[in-house]
Design an enzyme around this catalytic site. Sequence first.
Site, PDB file in Angstrom:
ATOM      1  N   SER A 169       0.979  -1.692   0.207  1.00 12.70           N
ATOM      2  CA  SER A 169      -0.165  -0.258  -0.143  1.00 12.70           C
ATOM      3  C   SER A 169       0.722   1.278   0.014  1.00 12.70           C
ATOM      4  O   SER A 169       0.281   1.610  -0.501  1.00 12.70           O
ATOM      5  CB  SER A 169      -1.753   0.121   1.130  1.00 12.70           C
ATOM      6  OG  SER A 169      -0.198   0.130   2.578  1.00 12.70           O
TER       7      SER A 169
ATOM      8  N   LYS B  97       1.468   4.763   7.391  1.00 12.94           N
ATOM      9  CA  LYS B  97       0.531   4.713   6.345  1.00 12.94           C
ATOM     10  C   LYS B  97       1.112   6.483   6.528  1.00 12.94           C
ATOM     11  O   LYS B  97       2.140   6.830   7.448  1.00 12.94           O
ATOM     12  CB  LYS B  97      -0.571   5.368   6.738  1.00 12.94           C
ATOM     13  CG  LYS B  97      -1.411   4.070   6.349  1.00 12.94           C
ATOM     14  CD  LYS B  97      -1.400   3.533   5.274  1.00 12.94           C
ATOM     15  CE  LYS B  97      -1.805   1.952   4.852  1.00 12.94           C
ATOM     16  NZ  LYS B  97      -1.246   1.230   5.380  1.00 12.94           N
TER      17      LYS B  97
END
Length: 231
Positions: free
Chosen positions: A152, A190
């Site tokens: 991701s 993230k």
Amino acid sequence: MLTRKQYDLLRFIHKCLTKDGVPPSYDEMKKAVNLKSKSGIHRLITGLEERGFIRRLPHKARALEVVRLPENMPGEKPAHTGFSPTVISNDNPLVHSSSPVTEADVVSLPYYGRIAAGTPIEALRDETTQVEVPTAFLSSGEHYALEVEGDSMVDAGIFDGDTVIIERFDLAENGMIVVALIDESEVTLKRLRRRGDSIALEPANTDYETRIFGPDRVKVQGKLAGLMRNY
């Protein structure tokens, strides 16, 4: 040296070619190495081709040829030593270094296992395992190492199997790549964005969605200080 995913994919391709005489499809490869996107498989194949383990045959769909196998196949995952540093940090987006790292240039950091760069997983904290890290990655703060699992964050240059160096930090500036603890039980890597009273954890891959949380649900446990990748 191959990453775990590259090793697993090469082994699977070799097995299929030996058994069936044809390479596996991308969907079969995704399932075999537990990836969600074909783009992740494409990057693994490109990495294997660049390292001389496989060859893509021109003008043929799905045509792959295994050129050579690593000396340790079958075998265990390579130890977390002997890295060629690829420096990716919040301050330096992507800097490559091919210079050899000598024993005097490294320090040992605690290695806490895998962090999901795709789906959050429970944090692993094994103080007995160490990884050697170039001192150039480190500032004066406290650091630890994690292995990235998932794809991701690929558009930020962070791939499955990479080892990220994290500086312990409980505050983060808007836009920093951080280790975020969610609901005291899940941890993920993230980019953090503040949106009013909420916190957004953004992936760097369009196959994944940004997740929004209340400020009391997310705790910053560190910020990205560097990254090491095996070649």
